[in-house]
Scaffold this motif. Structure first.
Motif, PDB file in Angstrom:
ATOM      1  N   THR A  34      61.880  54.092  60.385  1.00  0.00           N
ATOM      2  CA  THR A  34      60.863  54.852  59.663  1.00  0.00           C
ATOM      3  C   THR A  34      61.441  56.094  59.005  1.00  0.00           C
ATOM      4  N   PHE A  35      62.178  56.875  59.778  1.00  0.00           N
ATOM      5  CA  PHE A  35      62.751  58.106  59.218  1.00  0.00           C
ATOM      6  C   PHE A  35      63.728  57.803  58.090  1.00  0.00           C
ATOM      7  N   SER A  36      64.478  56.713  58.232  1.00  0.00           N
ATOM      8  CA  SER A  36      65.443  56.347  57.198  1.00  0.00           C
ATOM      9  C   SER A  36      64.752  56.020  55.873  1.00  0.00           C
ATOM     10  N   ILE A  37      63.724  55.199  55.955  1.00  0.00           N
ATOM     11  CA  ILE A  37      63.018  54.783  54.735  1.00  0.00           C
ATOM     12  C   ILE A  37      62.247  55.942  54.112  1.00  0.00           C
ATOM     13  N   CYS A  38      61.548  56.716  54.929  1.00  0.00           N
ATOM     14  CA  CYS A  38      60.774  57.844  54.400  1.00  0.00           C
ATOM     15  C   CYS A  38      61.678  58.876  53.745  1.00  0.00           C
ATOM     16  N   ASP A  39      62.882  59.034  54.276  1.00  0.00           N
ATOM     17  CA  ASP A  39      63.842  59.946  53.662  1.00  0.00           C
ATOM     18  C   ASP A  39      64.234  59.457  52.273  1.00  0.00           C
ATOM     19  N   LYS A  40      64.422  58.158  52.140  1.00  0.00           N
ATOM     20  CA  LYS A  40      64.768  57.596  50.820  1.00  0.00           C
ATOM     21  C   LYS A  40      63.613  57.743  49.837  1.00  0.00           C
ATOM     22  N   LEU A  41      62.382  57.591  50.337  1.00  0.00           N
ATOM     23  CA  LEU A  41      61.208  57.671  49.465  1.00  0.00           C
ATOM     24  C   LEU A  41      60.750  59.117  49.235  1.00  0.00           C
TER      25      LEU A  41
END
Length: 426
Positions: free
Chosen positions: A122-129
């Motif tokens: 979750t943190f990885s994807i939200c950081d990208k977005l």
């Protein structure tokens, strides 16, 4: 009430109140409460230690160490990118896909294990977005508690109930599965309504997700393959732990030991990655709740509930459902369920058909974990990790989302129970 009972209630209420204010670290508050019970004489040191559910502590420690090794393979980032790309980089679709994954995994794995797997994704994807991960974290915590209701191994109350009532793995899926599905669908729509304005990403950020190569996320190919095998082993072992006659804590710690051995990662770093404040919080909170149990408060509450309904068994069923949910939101559901089980067995010995009551306890205790931040292990663990990442989720923040979601799910469960068992006793 006796003096000891009044003191135990005052200490418990005081601990919860200070945790809500967040003036002190919750582990410190729980420690103070536990030590007061010992110093005053409500609990002996032996009773305080006896109140700790070391099986839960063992599962927490084991899976934290397991994940601490597995994460070095890049498997979480790989899964994050794969799921996000299948969702076309759309934040809303990503949230739903992660909720479904979390619920399914929680039905077969410990809830804490599941959120530890999904959290880094979750943190990885939200950081990208470049979007706030808090709505995603909350949705996954609530999904883990609802999903865990579906099977015998999904949540500790189910394990206890299955053992005492002789309910099989398949029966849990048949009886609890439908309401879990209904509650999940309702929760998806509720999150869409609450966060529709914030679940938006810039098109270029979505394109960044689509252009990512999930294979590039794999940092250690050998460890990646070992991790996949061990994740399958963990899932199977938890699912078959009853047949293996092995506690879940032994499974978790054994799998952690194997992962440390074959993963060849720094052992000291792995141990440092364990959320020790969270472990301490749970240990001392068990002691505080143990004080209530020792002086008979939990038994008094359960007895009063039984006496108030008399022979109106449908009413009793609904009272147990709601009482289990409400109490599990503020108490650890394990001692509460442990108190209810012998009472239901006593009713059964008196010739009362208690089959619907088992499901009321199961659904209520598991759904109730969504009510507050301290309602379930997954809540505390995941919000602790979120705070470390710089996204603080306070007790009140959680209550604003989890409270309404719990009430909604229990209302749905009420209708479900009435349809299923409304005419059961004739």
């Amino acid at each position: 009430m006796t003096t000891a009972q009044i003191i135990a209630i005052v200490i418990f209420v005081g601990v919860i109140a200070v945790i809500v204010t967040e003036k002190l670290h919750r582990a410190a508050v729980a420690l103070i409460g536990a030590m007061l019970l010992v110093l005053i004489g409500i609990l002996t040191p032996e009773q305080a230690l006896g109140a700790v559910d070391f099986n839960t502590i063992g599962v927490l420690m084991g899976m934290m160490m397991f994940v601490a090794v597995v994460k070095h393979s890049g498997i979480f980032e790989f899964l994050a990118v794969k799921a996000a790309k299948l969702s076309k980089g759309d934040p809303w679709k990503i949230m739903v896909s992660f909720m479904v994954i979390t619920a399914i995994l929680s039905a077969f794995l410990d809830n804490v294990t599941t959120v530890l797997f999904i959290g880094p994704m979750t943190f990885s994807i939200c950081d990208k977005l470049k979007i706030n991960p808090v709505p995603f974290i909350l949705s996954q915590i609530l999904s883990s508690n609802i999903g865990g209701t579906a099977t015998l191994v999904g949540d500790p109350p189910n394990i206890m109930i299955g053992s005492s009532a002789g309910i099989s793995f398949l029966q849990f899926i048949i009886y609890d599965g439908p309401i879990v599905l209904i509650a999940m669908v309702a929760m998806v729509f509720a999150f869409k309504f609450m966060y529709k304005k914030s679940l938006v990403a810039e098109p270029e950020r979505m394109n960044v997700i689509m252009q990512m190569n999930e294979k590039e996320m794999i940092r250690d190919g050998v460890l990646f393959k070992k991790s996949i095998v061990m994740i399958i082993v963990v899932a199977c072992a938890f699912s078959l732990h009853d047949m293996l006659e092995m506690k879940t804590s032994i499974i978790a710690l054994s799998c952690a030991a194997i992962m440390i051995l074959i993963g060849k990662q720094d052992v000291e770093e792995t141990i440092r990655d364990v959320e020790w404040p969270t472990i301490a919080f749970f240990a001392f909170l068990f002691m505080v709740v143990g004080g209530l149990e020792e002086v008979g408060i939990i038994s008094m509450l359960a007895n009063a509930m039984m006496n108030a309904t008399g022979t109106h068994y449908v009413v009793l069923m609904l009272v147990i459902l709601w009482a289990s949910a409400i109490c599990s939101a503020v108490l650890d559901n394990i001692p509460f369920v442990a108190t209810l089980i012998p009472m239901i067995l006593t009713m059964q010995s008196q010739g009362i058909d208690v089959w619907p009551l088992w499901w009321a306890v199961s659904i209520g205790a598991c759904f109730g974990g969504n009510g507050t931040l301290i309602g379930a292990s997954a809540n505390v663990v995941m919000t602790g990790i979120s705070a470390q990442r710089g996204y603080q989720i306070t007790f009140i923040d959680f209550l604003k989302v989890g409270g309404p979601m719990m009430i909604m799910s229990v209302i749905l469960a009420t209708g479900y129970m009435l349809i299923l068992f409304g005419g059961y006793w004739g």
